[in-house]
Design a protein around this motif. Structure first.
Motif, short mmCIF file in Angstrom:
data_model
loop_
_atom_site.label_atom_id
_atom_site.label_comp_id
_atom_site.label_asym_id
_atom_site.label_seq_id
_atom_site.Cartn_x
_atom_site.Cartn_y
_atom_site.Cartn_z
N LEU A 34 -2.19 -0.62 5.66
CA LEU A 34 -3.26 -1.56 5.30
C LEU A 34 -4.61 -0.86 5.25
N GLY A 35 -5.54 -1.52 4.58
CA GLY A 35 -6.85 -0.90 4.31
C GLY A 35 -7.85 -1.06 5.44
N ARG A 36 -9.07 -0.81 5.09
CA ARG A 36 -10.15 -0.77 6.06
C ARG A 36 -10.38 -2.10 6.77
N GLU A 37 -10.26 -3.18 6.04
CA GLU A 37 -10.42 -4.53 6.61
C GLU A 37 -9.57 -4.70 7.86
N ASP A 38 -8.30 -4.27 7.76
CA ASP A 38 -7.35 -4.53 8.84
C ASP A 38 -7.20 -3.37 9.81
N ASN A 39 -7.21 -2.15 9.29
CA ASN A 39 -6.83 -1.03 10.15
C ASN A 39 -7.92 0.02 10.35
N PHE A 40 -9.12 -0.45 10.52
CA PHE A 40 -10.20 0.46 10.90
C PHE A 40 -11.07 -0.31 11.87
N GLY A 95 -5.89 4.48 4.30
CA GLY A 95 -6.86 5.42 3.74
C GLY A 95 -7.71 4.77 2.67
N ASP A 96 -8.90 5.31 2.47
CA ASP A 96 -9.75 4.85 1.36
C ASP A 96 -10.52 6.04 0.82
N LYS A 97 -11.56 5.79 0.07
CA LYS A 97 -12.19 6.94 -0.58
C LYS A 97 -12.92 7.88 0.38
N ASN A 98 -13.24 7.38 1.57
CA ASN A 98 -13.95 8.25 2.53
C ASN A 98 -13.03 8.87 3.59
N ILE A 99 -12.01 8.12 3.94
CA ILE A 99 -11.19 8.54 5.09
C ILE A 99 -9.72 8.55 4.68
N PRO A 100 -9.00 9.62 5.02
CA PRO A 100 -7.61 9.74 4.54
C PRO A 100 -6.61 8.81 5.23
N PHE A 101 -5.47 8.61 4.59
CA PHE A 101 -4.31 7.89 5.11
C PHE A 101 -3.93 8.48 6.46
N ASP A 102 -3.60 7.64 7.43
CA ASP A 102 -3.25 8.12 8.77
C ASP A 102 -1.76 8.48 8.81
N GLU A 103 -1.47 9.59 8.20
CA GLU A 103 -0.08 10.02 8.07
C GLU A 103 0.54 10.36 9.42
N GLU A 104 -0.31 10.90 10.29
CA GLU A 104 0.18 11.31 11.61
C GLU A 104 0.77 10.10 12.36
N SER A 105 0.02 9.00 12.38
CA SER A 105 0.52 7.81 13.08
C SER A 105 1.79 7.29 12.40
#
Ligand code: SER
Length: 570
Positions: free
Chosen positions: A151-157, A126-136
């Motif tokens: 992991l953050g946007r660099e790795d997991n988006f 998750g980051d300031k725009n998109i929430p943590f992927d709790e479901e996964s």
């Protein structure tokens, strides 16, 4: 497990879960935002956005494929243990059929079924725009994963680096410390300006590199020890450095696939990528004094190993080998001189490097590698900059200002060496516009230009279309073109800014980079325009100047791309 078995098992597994098996699309994508196909999801973009209906096209909302992929961004990394330019991507996709839970559980079940144990997985923190992927996170927990990292946007988006497309958070599977599978949950759509909007129907896009999967499955230290590379490397003498052996095997493999998709070495776009791969290999061949037969044996070995899965390799085998030799022949005239020039040169910057490329054909990678400290000031960016300047100059050639190489006209698309040839290519050029318009009238508006090449003898036009044309269709197209010639239609040119040009409905070739002001050529009266295209010219003033146009050949150029050769008969 052999790579062949892995391919089969993967497709079978997802077929058994209700996925339609879809063949790989071409490495040359029908997508303006990318030069070459870089992922399995590319051919499915319009199903994510809802522009097309997967049930109508595939009989299912879920598909699976093994996609030929190419990443130019990794070219400088090739030679280490895991980077490649060309690779095969195994993928399963869903366009509103299923989402996170099934996607994760299928992934785990498939790896279990081939006896592989997951090391750890990652999810989007998750980051300031998109929430943590709790479901996964929860799904993995329930599935028994012991090591789940955030992991953050660099790795997991995942999303397109430039341009538009679906995107979203990812979950990745690691085995023996290596990322093998990337599972993307497409929830958003990235607009050209970088902003995100929600997709109406969320989708799943997964990608697993076959080479890495083979590596962990075959318990090898690196991808080059797998059965995908061993037979190629076995042919290369052990006297070459490991790095060179890897680069050659990667580059020749990638070249065989590019050639099988109809790419030919050139100074533009995909052709330029291919040229660099081949020429870098030829330099290594030259400095290691290898027998010329060695590389040919490698090309043949590659075709043999892959042809059962990729039929284009089999069908175009002779053409591939022929183009390979032609490029070798062309380069062999200047290669040794180029190396000598490199040795003599001091301080090699972008300008100097481009001059060496232009004069001797040595690719950037080789100039950088062989000039050591002399090229400290040389960067890929600096080199590309010079290249761009040069391309602008040759575009100006369309207006007749271009003098070099003994040609009076060289726009990349059109070539003429004297006034006589200039008149012929000009007539063929307008005929090519008529041809594209006629093809669209007969075959539908999905037909789009994929490339063209015009000499005094003929025009060669590539366009997107999925099948062979019938004899009747060819006749109809030819008749429409000749009808336009007989109609003595006026050809008009208007200059405007690029946006207005595109809005006016003029066709444009998406692979071309247009300047901000462009010319639009239209044929016929505004009320009954036969054709309208963005184009640098030159063209005839009236279609009657063209003469009789005939289609001499219609054939496959790449999957999903047809090629027509046409000429004017006196
Ligand atoms: N599109 C994602 C990737 O390229 C998953 O297929 O990694």
């Amino acid at each position: 497990m052999s790579s062949n078995e892995l391919r089969k098992k993967f497709l079978k597994f997802f077929e058994s879960k209700g996925h339609a098996v879809v063949p790989s699309s071409s490495l040359l994508p029908d997508d303006p935002s990318v030069l070459l196909t870089t992922a399995g999801m590319q051919q499915f973009k319009k199903y994510y956005t809802g522009e097309a209906d997967p049930v109508k096209d595939f009989g299912s909302k879920n598909t699976t494929s093994i996609q030929k992929s190419f990443r130019t961004s990794d070219i400088d990394e090739v030679g280490d243990e895991r980077h490649l330019t060309f690779f095969e991507m195994l993928g399963n996709f869903s366009f509103g059929g299923y989402f996170k839970s099934e996607a994760i559980l299928y992934g785990k079940e498939f790896l279990d079924s081939i006896g592989l144990e997951i090391g750890y997985v990652t999810v989007f923190a998750g980051d300031k725009n998109i929430p943590f992927d709790e479901e996964s996170f929860k799904i993995w927990e329930e599935a028994g994963a012991r090591d789940i990292r955030r992991l953050g946007r660099e790795d997991n988006f995942w999303g397109p680096t430039g341009g538009e497309g679906p995107c979203g958070p990812t979950t990745e599977i690691y085995i023996n410390g290596i990322e093998v599978w990337n599972i993307v949950f497409n929830e958003y759509f990235q607009k050209a300006d970088g902003t995100l909007g929600k997709l109406k129907t969320p989708g799943v896009d997964t990608g697993m590199g076959l080479e890495r999967l083979a590596m962990v499955s075959q318990k090898k230290e690196n991808i080059f020890e797998t059965d995908l590379f061993e037979p190629i490397l076995d042919i290369l003498p052990g006297t070459l450095s490991e790095r060179q052996r890897r680069i050659i095997s990667d580059h020749l493999r990638a070249s065989a696939f590019l050639l099988s998709d109809g790419v030919e070495p050139s100074n533009k776009e995909a052709g330029y990528v291919l040229r660099r791969l081949l020429r870098r290999s030829f330099v290594y061949e030259h400095i290691n004094v290898l027998s010329p037969q060695i590389f040919e044996s490698i090309m043949l070995e590659i075709i043999k190993n892959y042809e059962n899965f990729y039929r284009d390799l089999k069908e175009r085998r002779d053409g591939i080998i022929d183009s390979y030799w032609k490029e070798r022949e062309k380069f062999s005239k200047t290669l040794a001189k180029g190396i000598r020039e490199l040795e003599k040169s001091e301080n090699i910057d972008g300008k100097k490097a481009f001059r060496i490329y232009e004069t001797f054909g040595l690719p950037y990678e080789i100039i950088k590698e062989f000039s050591g400290a002399k090229s400290n000031a040389l960067t890929r960016g600096g080199f590309e900059e010079e290249f761009k300047k040069h391309q602008e100059k040759s575009r100006a050639g369309a207006e007749g200002k271009f003098g070099g190489h003994g040609l009076i006209l060289n726009t990349g698309e059109l070539k003429a060496k004297d006034e006589h040839e200039l008149s012929k290519v000009t007539r063929l050029h307008t005929a090519t516009h008529l041809l594209q318009a006629a093809l669209r009238k007969v075959l539908g508006e999905d037909v789009r230009q994929m490339g063209s090449d015009i000499t005094a003898e003929r025009t060669r036009f590539d366009f997107s279309f999925p099948r062979k044309l019938t004899h009747e269709e060819i006749k109809k197209v030819e008749n429409l073109v000749n009808g336009a010639v007989a109609g003595k239609l006026e050809v008009k040119m208007e200059e405007m800014d690029i946006e207005s040009a595109k809005k006016s409905g003029a066709l444009y070739f998406f692979k071309e980079k247009y300047p901000s002001r462009v010319k639009v050529y239209s044929v016929g009266s505004p009320a009954g325009e036969f054709s309208k295209e963005l184009c640098g010219g030159p063209h005839v003033k009236n279609t009657e100047e063209i003469g009789k146009f005939v289609i001499v050949k219609e054939e496959a150029s790449a999957s999903g791309v047809r090629r027509i050769r046409g000429k004017i008969i006196p």
